[in-house]
Design an enzyme around this catalytic site. Structure first.
Site, mmCIF file in Angstrom:
data_model
loop_
_atom_site.group_PDB
_atom_site.id
_atom_site.type_symbol
_atom_site.label_atom_id
_atom_site.label_comp_id
_atom_site.label_asym_id
_atom_site.label_seq_id
_atom_site.Cartn_x
_atom_site.Cartn_y
_atom_site.Cartn_z
ATOM 1 N N TRP A 133 5.067 4.010 -83.244
ATOM 2 C CA TRP A 133 4.695 5.142 -84.094
ATOM 3 C C TRP A 133 4.738 4.697 -85.560
ATOM 4 O O TRP A 133 5.657 3.999 -85.976
ATOM 5 C CB TRP A 133 5.668 6.306 -83.860
ATOM 6 C CG TRP A 133 5.397 7.503 -84.722
ATOM 7 C CD1 TRP A 133 4.182 8.067 -84.992
ATOM 8 C CD2 TRP A 133 6.361 8.298 -85.424
ATOM 9 N NE1 TRP A 133 4.337 9.154 -85.814
ATOM 10 C CE2 TRP A 133 5.661 9.330 -86.099
ATOM 11 C CE3 TRP A 133 7.757 8.235 -85.537
ATOM 12 C CZ2 TRP A 133 6.298 10.300 -86.878
ATOM 13 C CZ3 TRP A 133 8.393 9.191 -86.308
ATOM 14 C CH2 TRP A 133 7.670 10.209 -86.977
ATOM 15 N N ASP A 151 6.721 0.849 -76.556
ATOM 16 C CA ASP A 151 6.541 2.300 -76.478
ATOM 17 C C ASP A 151 5.299 2.710 -77.265
ATOM 18 O O ASP A 151 5.214 2.463 -78.464
ATOM 19 C CB ASP A 151 7.781 3.014 -77.033
ATOM 20 C CG ASP A 151 7.650 4.519 -76.913
ATOM 21 O OD1 ASP A 151 8.020 5.060 -75.847
ATOM 22 O OD2 ASP A 151 7.169 5.167 -77.873
ATOM 23 N N LYS A 194 11.202 1.105 -84.560
ATOM 24 C CA LYS A 194 9.889 0.607 -84.984
ATOM 25 C C LYS A 194 10.057 -0.378 -86.127
ATOM 26 O O LYS A 194 10.841 -0.151 -87.048
ATOM 27 C CB LYS A 194 9.015 1.793 -85.421
ATOM 28 C CG LYS A 194 7.706 1.404 -86.088
ATOM 29 C CD LYS A 194 7.772 1.580 -87.598
ATOM 30 C CE LYS A 194 6.557 0.980 -88.270
ATOM 31 N NZ LYS A 194 6.605 1.079 -89.734
ATOM 32 N N LYS A 243 2.116 8.273 -73.674
ATOM 33 C CA LYS A 243 2.426 9.705 -73.648
ATOM 34 C C LYS A 243 1.148 10.541 -73.615
ATOM 35 O O LYS A 243 0.170 10.209 -74.291
ATOM 36 C CB LYS A 243 3.268 10.088 -74.873
ATOM 37 C CG LYS A 243 4.505 9.230 -75.023
ATOM 38 C CD LYS A 243 5.323 9.577 -76.252
ATOM 39 C CE LYS A 243 6.376 8.511 -76.500
ATOM 40 N NZ LYS A 243 5.850 7.315 -77.158
ATOM 41 N N LYS A 258 13.657 -1.015 -63.436
ATOM 42 C CA LYS A 258 14.465 -1.432 -64.597
ATOM 43 C C LYS A 258 13.714 -1.139 -65.891
ATOM 44 O O LYS A 258 12.529 -1.458 -66.012
ATOM 45 C CB LYS A 258 14.749 -2.933 -64.522
ATOM 46 C CG LYS A 258 15.735 -3.336 -63.448
ATOM 47 C CD LYS A 258 15.925 -4.848 -63.462
ATOM 48 C CE LYS A 258 16.972 -5.290 -62.461
ATOM 49 N NZ LYS A 258 17.102 -6.758 -62.432
ATOM 50 N N TYR A 274 -0.635 8.114 -81.684
ATOM 51 C CA TYR A 274 -0.345 7.125 -82.731
ATOM 52 C C TYR A 274 -1.618 6.434 -83.215
ATOM 53 O O TYR A 274 -1.600 5.763 -84.256
ATOM 54 C CB TYR A 274 0.653 6.066 -82.238
ATOM 55 C CG TYR A 274 1.976 6.596 -81.721
ATOM 56 C CD1 TYR A 274 2.396 7.904 -81.995
ATOM 57 C CD2 TYR A 274 2.812 5.792 -80.961
ATOM 58 C CE1 TYR A 274 3.591 8.383 -81.501
ATOM 59 C CE2 TYR A 274 4.023 6.267 -80.468
ATOM 60 C CZ TYR A 274 4.404 7.570 -80.733
ATOM 61 O OH TYR A 274 5.595 8.035 -80.243
ATOM 62 N N HIS A 334 4.195 14.428 -74.000
ATOM 63 C CA HIS A 334 4.683 14.180 -75.363
ATOM 64 C C HIS A 334 5.454 15.373 -75.946
ATOM 65 O O HIS A 334 6.474 15.185 -76.612
ATOM 66 C CB HIS A 334 3.501 13.816 -76.264
ATOM 67 C CG HIS A 334 3.881 12.969 -77.427
ATOM 68 N ND1 HIS A 334 3.068 11.990 -77.939
ATOM 69 C CD2 HIS A 334 4.996 12.931 -78.193
ATOM 70 C CE1 HIS A 334 3.661 11.391 -78.966
ATOM 71 N NE2 HIS A 334 4.832 11.957 -79.130
ATOM 72 N N GLY A 353 14.550 3.404 -59.268
ATOM 73 C CA GLY A 353 14.929 2.012 -59.044
ATOM 74 C C GLY A 353 14.302 1.013 -59.998
ATOM 75 O O GLY A 353 14.611 -0.177 -59.955
#
Length: 327
Positions: A24, A47, A265, A82, A15, A52, A115, A13
């Site tokens: 990255w 993200d 990115k 991740k 968003k 990274y 990941h 549920g």
């Protein structure tokens, strides 16, 4: 101000904005400004990942911009991180995620992904290596990792959980033991690697697909001079001229119309703005099909090592390596 109101709804549920900022390859020294700029122009989806190497700097941006008395309310922001390959043991999962939260200056993640399905040797070295330069692997089952991921949701550290770089068989493997189903699969996806079968597989199971490298990752250091360049594809350029948009905007619009989340990115303000401004036009069904027909099953992002002067897939010998299956 927000320039994009397009969301998809996850199977719990929540968003999730269809366009996010990928971090990255955004180097320390650049990424903080990029995140601040993105938040200022309306991005509400960022993200991230431990590997990274820039989560603490992203945290500085969040500290500046996110909070009850800041321009962006935490509940309006969607942040993904991740779990790295060295943290697959169940007892390592929560400490690893708590470290990400500490670096990102957040109390919870909106989404946490495993990941890769294959594990590296446990420890704090991101890429543990043998004397010959090959990776030291571990062979723990990712289903054990998944059960520990579910506990993150129960403890309120994470709102949703999912996987990244898993194939269709591995996704079903996780679902077979899951109390909490994966909400998201993140994979490389663009017209040269359209992932039609994998997208259909995910839709059937109520899983949202997120595309990384949706523009073909043109800034990779290990580019091969002979590889196809997605942003220079004639059909894409022709559509860009028709709609008076950039090739990047055409590629992102194609994904969003398929219900695929994208995380392009950039650290350039003009491109950040361009990438989010894709709601003012729609591609026709015929154009959507035309772009889908560019599929070459071409994978830009395959971790490689050099053996006898040749680049070979680094992890292909691991039993959990995902790219040995058709999709």
């Amino acid at each position: 101000m927000s320039t994009l109101c397009n969301y998809t709804v996850l199977n719990n549920g929540i968003k999730m904005p269809l366009i996010g900022l990928g971090t990255w390859k955004s180097t320390p020294g650049q990424v903080k400004d990029a995140v601040i700029c993105a938040l200022d122009i309306g991005y509400r989806h960022i993200d991230c990942a431990v590997v990274y190497g820039n989560e603490s700097e992203i945290g500085e941006a969040f500290l500046q911009k996110v909070g009850p008395d800041k321009p962006v309310k935490r509940e309006d922001l969607f942040v993904t991180s991740k779990l790295w390959n060295t943290k697959h043991y169940p007892e390592d999962v929560e400490p690893a995620v708590r470290k990400s939260l500490e670096d990102l200056k957040l109390d919870y993640l909106d989404l946490c992904l495993i990941h890769w399905p294959h594990a590296f040797e446990r420890g704090d070295e991101l890429f543990p290596k043998n004397p010959d330069g090959t990776i030291r692997y571990d062979y723990i089952d990712y289903k054990e990792t998944w059960k520990a991921m579910e506990k993150l949701v129960e403890k309120g550290l994470v709102k949703a959980i999912g996987v990244s770089n898993f194939n269709s068989r591995q996704i079903d493997d996780v679902i077979s033991i899951a109390t909490i189903k994966p909400a998201v699969l993140q994979v490389e996806c663009h017209p040269y690697l359209a992932q039609k079968e994998l997208l259909a597989h995910c839709k059937d199971r109520g899983i949202v697909l997120t595309a990384y490298s949706p523009l073909g990752s043109p800034d990779r250091m290990w580019k091969h001079p002979d590889e196809p360049i997605l942003l220079e594809e004639p059909g894409i350029k022709k559509l860009a001229e028709k709609y008076k948009k950039s090739p990047a905007q055409i590629l992102l619009r194609w994904q969003v119309q398929r219900g695929v989340v994208c995380i392009p990115k950039s650290v350039t303000p003009s491109r950040l703005l361009e990438n989010i401004q894709i709601s003012s036009f729609s591609l026709t069904e015929e154009e959507m099909e035309q772009i889908g027909c560019l599929d070459k099953h071409w994978r830009y992002i395959v971790p490689t090592i050099t053996v006898d002067g040749k680049h070979v897939p680094r992890d292909a010998g691991h039993p959990h390596y995902p790219f040995n299956d058709p999709y």
